[in-house]
Design a protein around this motif. Structure first.
Motif, PDB file in Angstrom:
ATOM      1  N   THR A   1       0.832  -1.201   0.000  1.00  0.00           N
ATOM      2  CA  THR A   1       0.000   0.000   0.000  1.00  0.00           C
ATOM      3  C   THR A   1       0.867   1.250   0.000  1.00  0.00           C
ATOM      4  N   LEU A   2       1.931   1.242   0.784  1.00  0.00           N
ATOM      5  CA  LEU A   2       2.835   2.380   0.842  1.00  0.00           C
ATOM      6  C   LEU A   2       3.515   2.610  -0.509  1.00  0.00           C
ATOM      7  N   LEU A   3       3.879   1.531  -1.187  1.00  0.00           N
ATOM      8  CA  LEU A   3       4.492   1.640  -2.506  1.00  0.00           C
ATOM      9  C   LEU A   3       3.522   2.246  -3.514  1.00  0.00           C
ATOM     10  N   HIS A   4       2.270   1.839  -3.492  1.00  0.00           N
ATOM     11  CA  HIS A   4       1.271   2.404  -4.410  1.00  0.00           C
ATOM     12  C   HIS A   4       1.030   3.887  -4.112  1.00  0.00           C
ATOM     13  N   ILE A   5       0.977   4.250  -2.861  1.00  0.00           N
ATOM     14  CA  ILE A   5       0.797   5.662  -2.497  1.00  0.00           C
ATOM     15  C   ILE A   5       1.988   6.483  -2.977  1.00  0.00           C
ATOM     16  N   ALA A   6       3.194   5.952  -2.782  1.00  0.00           N
ATOM     17  CA  ALA A   6       4.392   6.658  -3.233  1.00  0.00           C
ATOM     18  C   ALA A   6       4.398   6.807  -4.753  1.00  0.00           C
ATOM     19  N   ASN A   7       4.010   5.767  -5.471  1.00  0.00           N
ATOM     20  CA  ASN A   7       3.981   5.833  -6.934  1.00  0.00           C
ATOM     21  C   ASN A   7       2.970   6.853  -7.434  1.00  0.00           C
ATOM     22  N   PHE A   8       1.784   6.841  -6.869  1.00  0.00           N
ATOM     23  CA  PHE A   8       0.765   7.782  -7.319  1.00  0.00           C
ATOM     24  C   PHE A   8       1.107   9.220  -6.931  1.00  0.00           C
ATOM     25  N   SER A   9       1.742   9.397  -5.777  1.00  0.00           N
ATOM     26  CA  SER A   9       2.138  10.754  -5.394  1.00  0.00           C
ATOM     27  C   SER A   9       3.244  11.267  -6.313  1.00  0.00           C
TER      28      SER A   9
ATOM     29  N   VAL B   1       2.911  14.567  -8.703  1.00  0.00           N
ATOM     30  CA  VAL B   1       3.889  15.661  -8.679  1.00  0.00           C
ATOM     31  C   VAL B   1       4.464  15.891 -10.072  1.00  0.00           C
ATOM     32  N   CYS B   2       4.755  14.817 -10.786  1.00  0.00           N
ATOM     33  CA  CYS B   2       5.283  14.956 -12.147  1.00  0.00           C
ATOM     34  C   CYS B   2       4.280  15.641 -13.069  1.00  0.00           C
ATOM     35  N   MET B   3       3.010  15.308 -12.912  1.00  0.00           N
ATOM     36  CA  MET B   3       1.982  15.961 -13.729  1.00  0.00           C
ATOM     37  C   MET B   3       1.883  17.438 -13.372  1.00  0.00           C
ATOM     38  N   VAL B   4       1.950  17.747 -12.098  1.00  0.00           N
ATOM     39  CA  VAL B   4       1.861  19.141 -11.665  1.00  0.00           C
ATOM     40  C   VAL B   4       3.037  19.936 -12.209  1.00  0.00           C
TER      41      VAL B   4
ATOM     42  N   LYS C   1       4.991  19.106 -15.003  1.00  0.00           N
ATOM     43  CA  LYS C   1       5.141  19.062 -16.459  1.00  0.00           C
ATOM     44  C   LYS C   1       3.965  19.671 -17.227  1.00  0.00           C
ATOM     45  N   PHE C   2       2.756  19.460 -16.775  1.00  0.00           N
ATOM     46  CA  PHE C   2       1.598  19.931 -17.535  1.00  0.00           C
ATOM     47  C   PHE C   2       1.580  21.440 -17.763  1.00  0.00           C
ATOM     48  N   PRO C   3       1.902  22.272 -16.777  1.00  0.00           N
ATOM     49  CA  PRO C   3       1.926  23.713 -17.075  1.00  0.00           C
ATOM     50  C   PRO C   3       2.930  24.069 -18.170  1.00  0.00           C
ATOM     51  N   GLN C   4       4.085  23.403 -18.178  1.00  0.00           N
ATOM     52  CA  GLN C   4       5.071  23.656 -19.224  1.00  0.00           C
ATOM     53  C   GLN C   4       4.524  23.253 -20.588  1.00  0.00           C
ATOM     54  N   ILE C   5       3.856  22.129 -20.641  1.00  0.00           N
ATOM     55  CA  ILE C   5       3.293  21.657 -21.899  1.00  0.00           C
ATOM     56  C   ILE C   5       2.216  22.618 -22.393  1.00  0.00           C
ATOM     57  N   PHE C   6       1.360  23.070 -21.491  1.00  0.00           N
ATOM     58  CA  PHE C   6       0.286  23.983 -21.889  1.00  0.00           C
ATOM     59  C   PHE C   6       0.839  25.322 -22.373  1.00  0.00           C
ATOM     60  N   VAL C   7       1.874  25.843 -21.723  1.00  0.00           N
ATOM     61  CA  VAL C   7       2.474  27.106 -22.156  1.00  0.00           C
ATOM     62  C   VAL C   7       3.078  26.955 -23.549  1.00  0.00           C
TER      63      VAL C   7
ATOM     64  N   PRO D   1       7.269   5.693 -18.001  1.00  0.00           N
ATOM     65  CA  PRO D   1       6.755   5.774 -19.378  1.00  0.00           C
ATOM     66  C   PRO D   1       5.865   7.011 -19.601  1.00  0.00           C
ATOM     67  N   ILE D   2       5.151   7.405 -18.568  1.00  0.00           N
ATOM     68  CA  ILE D   2       4.323   8.606 -18.678  1.00  0.00           C
ATOM     69  C   ILE D   2       5.212   9.842 -18.794  1.00  0.00           C
ATOM     70  N   LEU D   3       6.295   9.882 -18.020  1.00  0.00           N
ATOM     71  CA  LEU D   3       7.235  11.003 -18.119  1.00  0.00           C
ATOM     72  C   LEU D   3       7.906  11.053 -19.488  1.00  0.00           C
ATOM     73  N   ILE D   4       8.209   9.888 -20.030  1.00  0.00           N
ATOM     74  CA  ILE D   4       8.809   9.849 -21.367  1.00  0.00           C
ATOM     75  C   ILE D   4       7.828  10.398 -22.400  1.00  0.00           C
ATOM     76  N   ALA D   5       6.572  10.032 -22.273  1.00  0.00           N
ATOM     77  CA  ALA D   5       5.555  10.540 -23.199  1.00  0.00           C
ATOM     78  C   ALA D   5       5.373  12.049 -23.052  1.00  0.00           C
ATOM     79  N   GLN D   6       5.443  12.540 -21.830  1.00  0.00           N
ATOM     80  CA  GLN D   6       5.321  13.983 -21.617  1.00  0.00           C
ATOM     81  C   GLN D   6       6.503  14.733 -22.226  1.00  0.00           C
ATOM     82  N   GLY D   7       7.689  14.132 -22.148  1.00  0.00           N
ATOM     83  CA  GLY D   7       8.887  14.760 -22.716  1.00  0.00           C
ATOM     84  C   GLY D   7       8.783  14.848 -24.223  1.00  0.00           C
TER      85      GLY D   7
END
Length: 77
Positions: free
Chosen positions: A5-13, A17-20, A22-28, A71-77
């Motif tokens: 459970t702790l591992l899943h919480i850490a992964n989702f957090s 954070v990565c979305m928070v 990267k997404f503003p940079q992508i939108f700009v 993989p999500i970070l790679i796609a965002q890049g």
């Protein structure tokens, strides 16, 4: 079970954070329709680092939740 459970919480957090971050940079960039000011070398270095990490994790059969955000970070890049 507790560590799972702790591992899943850490992964989702980490994913959140990565979305928070990267997404503003992508939108700009999408709004400006220009990539002036972005360093190609730093972008390539970041992507290569992510790809190497994911490849290492997959090669040594780590469980997918330990590297799922990359993989999500790679796609965002």
């Amino acid at each position: 079970m507790q560590s799972d459970t702790l591992l899943h919480i850490a992964n989702f957090s980490t994913l959140l954070v990565c979305m928070v971050l990267k997404f503003p940079q992508i939108f700009v960039l999408m709004r400006a329709k220009c990539s002036t000011g972005i360093s190609l070398n730093s972008l390539l270095l970041e992507l290569i680092g992510f790809i190497v990490f994911v490849t290492y994790q997959m090669y040594y059969d780590y469980p997918p939740p330990t590297y799922l955000e990359y993989p999500i970070l790679i796609a965002q890049g």
